[in-house]
Design a protein around this motif. Structure first.
Motif, PDB file in Angstrom:
ATOM      1  N   ALA A  62     -29.227  59.017-100.352  1.00 11.07           N
ATOM      2  CA  ALA A  62     -28.892  60.166-101.203  1.00 11.07           C
ATOM      3  C   ALA A  62     -28.713  61.415-100.360  1.00 11.07           C
ATOM      4  O   ALA A  62     -29.564  61.750 -99.530  1.00 11.07           O
ATOM      5  N   LEU A  63     -27.604  62.133-100.611  1.00 10.86           N
ATOM      6  CA  LEU A  63     -27.331  63.396 -99.915  1.00 10.86           C
ATOM      7  C   LEU A  63     -28.477  64.381-100.053  1.00 10.86           C
ATOM      8  O   LEU A  63     -28.801  65.124 -99.114  1.00 10.86           O
ATOM      9  N   VAL A  64     -29.109  64.381-101.213  1.00 10.65           N
ATOM     10  CA  VAL A  64     -30.129  65.395-101.471  1.00 10.65           C
ATOM     11  C   VAL A  64     -31.280  65.319-100.462  1.00 10.65           C
ATOM     12  O   VAL A  64     -31.907  66.334-100.175  1.00 10.65           O
ATOM     13  N   VAL A  65     -31.515  64.146 -99.886  1.00 12.24           N
ATOM     14  CA  VAL A  65     -32.652  64.014 -98.967  1.00 12.24           C
ATOM     15  C   VAL A  65     -32.437  64.829 -97.683  1.00 12.24           C
ATOM     16  O   VAL A  65     -33.220  65.753 -97.411  1.00 12.24           O
ATOM     17  N   PRO A  66     -31.387  64.555 -96.881  1.00  8.24           N
ATOM     18  CA  PRO A  66     -31.219  65.405 -95.698  1.00  8.24           C
ATOM     19  C   PRO A  66     -30.899  66.861 -96.058  1.00  8.24           C
ATOM     20  O   PRO A  66     -31.243  67.778 -95.308  1.00  8.24           O
ATOM     21  N   MET A  67     -30.281  67.053 -97.207  1.00 12.57           N
ATOM     22  CA  MET A  67     -29.889  68.410 -97.588  1.00 12.57           C
ATOM     23  C   MET A  67     -31.106  69.279 -97.872  1.00 12.57           C
ATOM     24  O   MET A  67     -31.249  70.382 -97.331  1.00 12.57           O
ATOM     25  N   ILE A  68     -32.015  68.777 -98.704  1.00  9.89           N
ATOM     26  CA  ILE A  68     -33.169  69.620 -99.034  1.00  9.89           C
ATOM     27  C   ILE A  68     -34.118  69.702 -97.839  1.00  9.89           C
ATOM     28  O   ILE A  68     -34.729  70.748 -97.588  1.00  9.89           O
ATOM     29  N   LEU A  69     -34.207  68.615 -97.060  1.00  6.38           N
ATOM     30  CA  LEU A  69     -35.074  68.674 -95.877  1.00  6.38           C
ATOM     31  C   LEU A  69     -34.547  69.684 -94.861  1.00  6.38           C
ATOM     32  O   LEU A  69     -35.332  70.341 -94.169  1.00  6.38           O
ATOM     33  N   LEU A  70     -33.221  69.798 -94.758  1.00  8.91           N
ATOM     34  CA  LEU A  70     -32.652  70.808 -93.864  1.00  8.91           C
ATOM     35  C   LEU A  70     -33.121  72.195 -94.282  1.00  8.91           C
ATOM     36  O   LEU A  70     -33.605  72.989 -93.471  1.00  8.91           O
ATOM     37  N   ASN A  71     -33.014  72.474 -95.573  1.00  9.51           N
ATOM     38  CA  ASN A  71     -33.418  73.789 -96.065  1.00  9.51           C
ATOM     39  C   ASN A  71     -34.925  74.011 -95.907  1.00  9.51           C
ATOM     40  O   ASN A  71     -35.372  75.090 -95.494  1.00  9.51           O
ATOM     41  N   VAL A  72     -35.706  72.984 -96.200  1.00  7.48           N
ATOM     42  CA  VAL A  72     -37.171  73.118 -96.063  1.00  7.48           C
ATOM     43  C   VAL A  72     -37.531  73.323 -94.589  1.00  7.48           C
ATOM     44  O   VAL A  72     -38.349  74.194 -94.257  1.00  7.48           O
ATOM     45  N   ALA A  73     -36.907  72.560 -93.716  1.00  7.39           N
ATOM     46  CA  ALA A  73     -37.182  72.718 -92.274  1.00  7.39           C
ATOM     47  C   ALA A  73     -36.834  74.135 -91.817  1.00  7.39           C
ATOM     48  O   ALA A  73     -37.581  74.749 -91.036  1.00  7.39           O
ATOM     49  N   GLN A  74     -35.728  74.658 -92.308  1.00  9.68           N
ATOM     50  CA  GLN A  74     -35.322  76.017 -91.918  1.00  9.68           C
ATOM     51  C   GLN A  74     -36.356  77.045 -92.374  1.00  9.68           C
ATOM     52  O   GLN A  74     -36.680  77.989 -91.635  1.00  9.68           O
ATOM     53  N   GLU A  75     -36.868  76.870 -93.568  1.00  8.07           N
ATOM     54  CA  GLU A  75     -37.865  77.818 -94.078  1.00  8.07           C
ATOM     55  C   GLU A  75     -39.172  77.698 -93.295  1.00  8.07           C
ATOM     56  O   GLU A  75     -39.797  78.702 -92.966  1.00  8.07           O
ATOM     57  N   VAL A  76     -39.569  76.461 -93.015  1.00  9.37           N
ATOM     58  CA  VAL A  76     -40.818  76.261 -92.260  1.00  9.37           C
ATOM     59  C   VAL A  76     -40.678  76.826 -90.848  1.00  9.37           C
ATOM     60  O   VAL A  76     -41.619  77.428 -90.312  1.00  9.37           O
ATOM     61  N   ARG A  77     -39.501  76.664 -90.277  1.00 11.34           N
ATOM     62  CA  ARG A  77     -39.280  77.159 -88.913  1.00 11.34           C
ATOM     63  C   ARG A  77     -39.467  78.675 -88.810  1.00 11.34           C
ATOM     64  O   ARG A  77     -39.891  79.187 -87.778  1.00 11.34           O
ATOM     65  N   LYS A  78     -39.140  79.374 -89.906  1.00 10.44           N
ATOM     66  CA  LYS A  78     -39.316  80.829 -89.875  1.00 10.44           C
ATOM     67  C   LYS A  78     -40.785  81.205 -89.724  1.00 10.44           C
ATOM     68  O   LYS A  78     -41.101  82.304 -89.269  1.00 10.44           O
ATOM     69  N   ALA A  79     -41.688  80.309 -90.158  1.00  9.15           N
ATOM     70  CA  ALA A  79     -43.116  80.613 -90.106  1.00  9.15           C
ATOM     71  C   ALA A  79     -43.812  79.939 -88.933  1.00  9.15           C
ATOM     72  O   ALA A  79     -44.932  80.311 -88.575  1.00  9.15           O
ATOM     73  N   SER A 129     -42.806  75.228 -84.341  1.00 10.73           N
ATOM     74  CA  SER A 129     -42.903  73.819 -83.941  1.00 10.73           C
ATOM     75  C   SER A 129     -41.531  73.205 -83.674  1.00 10.73           C
ATOM     76  O   SER A 129     -40.618  73.296 -84.500  1.00 10.73           O
ATOM     77  N   SER A 130     -41.433  72.545 -82.533  1.00  9.75           N
ATOM     78  CA  SER A 130     -40.126  72.026 -82.142  1.00  9.75           C
ATOM     79  C   SER A 130     -39.698  70.853 -83.025  1.00  9.75           C
ATOM     80  O   SER A 130     -38.510  70.636 -83.236  1.00  9.75           O
ATOM     81  N   TRP A 131     -40.647  70.097 -83.568  1.00 12.00           N
ATOM     82  CA  TRP A 131     -40.254  68.949 -84.403  1.00 12.00           C
ATOM     83  C   TRP A 131     -39.510  69.415 -85.657  1.00 12.00           C
ATOM     84  O   TRP A 131     -38.652  68.703 -86.170  1.00 12.00           O
ATOM     85  N   VAL A 132     -39.845  70.609 -86.118  1.00  5.76           N
ATOM     86  CA  VAL A 132     -39.168  71.120 -87.308  1.00  5.76           C
ATOM     87  C   VAL A 132     -37.713  71.466 -86.960  1.00  5.76           C
ATOM     88  O   VAL A 132     -36.781  71.176 -87.726  1.00  5.76           O
ATOM     89  N   HIS A 133     -37.534  72.041 -85.806  1.00  3.71           N
ATOM     90  CA  HIS A 133     -36.191  72.372 -85.313  1.00  3.71           C
ATOM     91  C   HIS A 133     -35.359  71.096 -85.128  1.00  3.71           C
ATOM     92  O   HIS A 133     -34.179  71.039 -85.489  1.00  3.71           O
ATOM     93  N   GLU A 134     -35.998  70.078 -84.606  1.00  8.87           N
ATOM     94  CA  GLU A 134     -35.304  68.786 -84.420  1.00  8.87           C
ATOM     95  C   GLU A 134     -34.985  68.126 -85.764  1.00  8.87           C
ATOM     96  O   GLU A 134     -33.930  67.505 -85.933  1.00  8.87           O
ATOM     97  N   LEU A 135     -35.911  68.259 -86.705  1.00 12.13           N
ATOM     98  CA  LEU A 135     -35.678  67.708 -88.045  1.00 12.13           C
ATOM     99  C   LEU A 135     -34.417  68.322 -88.656  1.00 12.13           C
ATOM    100  O   LEU A 135     -33.581  67.624 -89.245  1.00 12.13           O
TER     101      LEU A 135
END
Lengths: 398, 398
Positions: free
Chosen positions: B173-190, B193-199
């Motif tokens: 499902a597209l929604v999986v990488p799509m929402i994870l991309l957005n969540v990773a971007q938000e988490v990265r702002k706080a 962690s490099s794993w979030v950037h890689e995600l």
């Protein structure tokens, strides 16, 4: 009184519509010669929209075919096709836990199972109608056994996975006594078991006593255990076409019980109330959902016009006229019949469109979907044809 | 180039719309002083439609409030309100199995849990935005931990109950990488962690490689394991507003990665393709669903105009103009912005209507539902306000 010209027009509309339009749209096209059962997901012109199969429609179409055989003509093609759906269901309809699937591939490979018992209900009525057609007692027993399993599922806590969490907002759903009433009536036609007859009466009492809210003059789709309104979006929801469908199930019960006057009065009250909620005074037609506190309903399609709601209201109003000879119901019938026939039939490829916007514009051209197929429309055509004959016999035609 | 007058008009529309219309509609009205969290189910005039709470909107509104604090003004009222939603979620959001609910009563009593992980995603972005606002490392770690739990749920077979039966029709499902991309971007702002950037990079690659169908020039909502079209109703489904939302998530990633040209090109291609599918050439606006084979879509609301799809396309087209300076995207932005602002805003009570029929007629007057609340609209207003400033800085205003 209905005049002869209108009578002739209606009879032609229902009878010829059934035999020259609806049935030929689906038979033999949707009978799957390869895997058995039916492929009912169809485009406007009848071509396949999807090879997948709706389990509901394996049961519903089988019921329609046996009912055509029982009530219209003993056509062996229809009976063989009815059997094909039953055989497919027996072979591919059940999960290992004994519950039925919702959606399978053309060859029966399961795709989706849901937490309800409607697949079971539609298979039961199909079995009953086939048992009636063939006088096959074993199939009648199969229908009774499946009905017992449905009741077991409903009555056993935890047998159906909970959609609501725990028991934090307990409710009763109209659809349970309503569909069981209809299933019991169908099973009763094939078997004389007294428990089925008693089940029908019990369902009637539940509909009348639990879901009819006299303060709001509304039939609720769900209520609290004390029959009060659950004042949240779901609890306030009204589905006029659905409750008016219950009205004509009740009329069938009244006729079976020597024109039980309490039942006839209840069915008429449901129509009176829910017509007020359902009839769209702006564009005509029956609205899908209303909120009993006049707040916005949750479902996106609340103001759309669906084919099936109109089928049910057409049956119920004609039936009320037959039972009461009250011109009010004849006028309602004329109003909903004329609106429906002005908007739903597909003049190019036959059958009805299923999904219109509020103003009657066609929203979706599919003839068959996972929820639409050869059931509500032919059921209405058969039922109204027979009701017209009863109306004539009663001397209500001038 | 965008002329100064249009720039001024757009800036006023987004900035003042946010601060003088959208925020005052929801704050303080929807902040629940009694139980904490938010009551976002609202009628047209802002009164309660339902006291129940959407778990998605406890997270989404908290994110909006912290983001206002981070990007607009360090208003302590907004920060306190953001914390209220987080505290409510910590206290009432989780079932005993560690998964989150979907729908609870005002006091947190659980009503409904679903088989997805979106409640978790929206709480994660809320935690991240709050951690960013407060520089509270512990909250940042809480966000990372919840993101890890989401990934665990996605990657563990059986952790989420199957909606499809068994593995008979496997899909991605597209929604999986799509929402994870957005969540990773938000988490990265706080968190750094490099794993979030890689995600985030991994999610981008999945969107690009798996779901973009070059033959049909379409972004599919789901695909087979080999990225082919699953030729059934669900598999053929396109959601133009949804995939165009993915385009601007990708633009955010491109900007973070020093204007990565591959990402910018991918986002633009998604907009180019899905605009063709989504723009309604008859009535204007963005259609909800299309079928990649041009067959009728399954969902009843496929031809309705929803607020959020328009929010996403407005952001994405303005973003594409900022990144490419291509007038084509400015024209698209003008087209969708003007249509949306001609139809969605409620001139009487403020905020936007959410649900229009295809021709722009209002279908549902609710301002807040289980799916609509203070998220997409204010996010668009904040994002487009900031994009306008970036466009000016880049010298694209004449």
């Amino acid at each position: 009184m209905m005049d002869q010209k209108r009578y002739d027009h209606l009879l032609t509309t229902y009878r010829d519509g059934l035999l020259q339009d609806t049935v030929p749209f689906w038979v033999p096209r949707a009978i799957d010669k390869e895997f058995g059962g039916y492929t009912t997901l169809r485009l406007q012109n009848g071509d396949l929209l999807d090879t997948d199969k709706s389990i509901w429609f394996q049961g519903r179409f089988s019921w329609t075919l046996s009912t055509l055989y029982n009530q219209v003509e003993q056509n062996p093609e229809w009976l063989a096709a009815a059997k094909s759906g039953l055989d497919f269901l027996r072979k591919h309809g059940f999960d290992t836990d004994g519950r039925m699937f919702f959606h399978v591939e053309q060859d029966g490979t399961p795709i989706r199972k849901r937490r309800y018992f409607f697949s079971e209900c539609f298979m039961t009525v199909a079995l009953a109608a086939y048992a009636h057609a063939t006088s096959d007692a074993a199939v009648g027993q199969e229908a009774e056994a499946l009905l017992k399993k449905i009741i077991h599922l409903i009555e056993t806590p935890g047998a159906l996975e909970p959609k609501l969490f725990g028991n934090n907002r307990p409710s009763k759903a109209l659809v349970v006594p309503m569909i069981l009433l209809n299933v019991a009536q169908e099973v009763r036609k094939a078997s004389g078991s007294s428990w089925v007859h008693e089940l029908a009466e019990d369902c009637y009492k539940k509909i009348k006593n639990d879901f009819m809210n006299h303060e709001h003059k509304a039939v609720l789709e769900s209520v609290a255990p004390d029959n009060g309104i659950i004042d949240h979006i779901d609890g306030r929801m009204l589905n006029p076409g659905h409750s008016i469908e219950a009205a004509w199930f009740i009329f069938d019960e009244a006729v079976h019980r020597d024109h039980d006057q309490d039942m006839i009065q209840t069915g008429c009250t449901i129509i009176d109330w829910m017509w007020e909620w359902g009839w769209d005074t702006t564009h005509g037609g029956i609205l899908y959902y209303r909120d009993v506190m006049n707040k916005p309903p949750q479902e996106y399609w609340h103001d759309m016009k669906f084919w099936w709601n109109h089928n049910e209201v057409i049956i119920a109003t004609l039936y009320a006229y037959y039972l009461t000879a009250d011109k009010k119901y004849l006028d309602m019938h004329t109003q909903v019949h004329d609106w429906a026939y002005a908007h739903f039939p597909d003049k190019e490829h036959g059958e009805w469109f299923g999904y219109l916007l509020r103003d009657g514009t066609i929203s979706n051209t599919a003839k068959g979907t996972i929820y639409k197929g050869p059931f509500h429309l032919p059921r209405m055509q058969i039922k109204c044809w027979k009701l017209l004959e009863m109306i004539k016999q009663k001397g209500l035609i001038v």
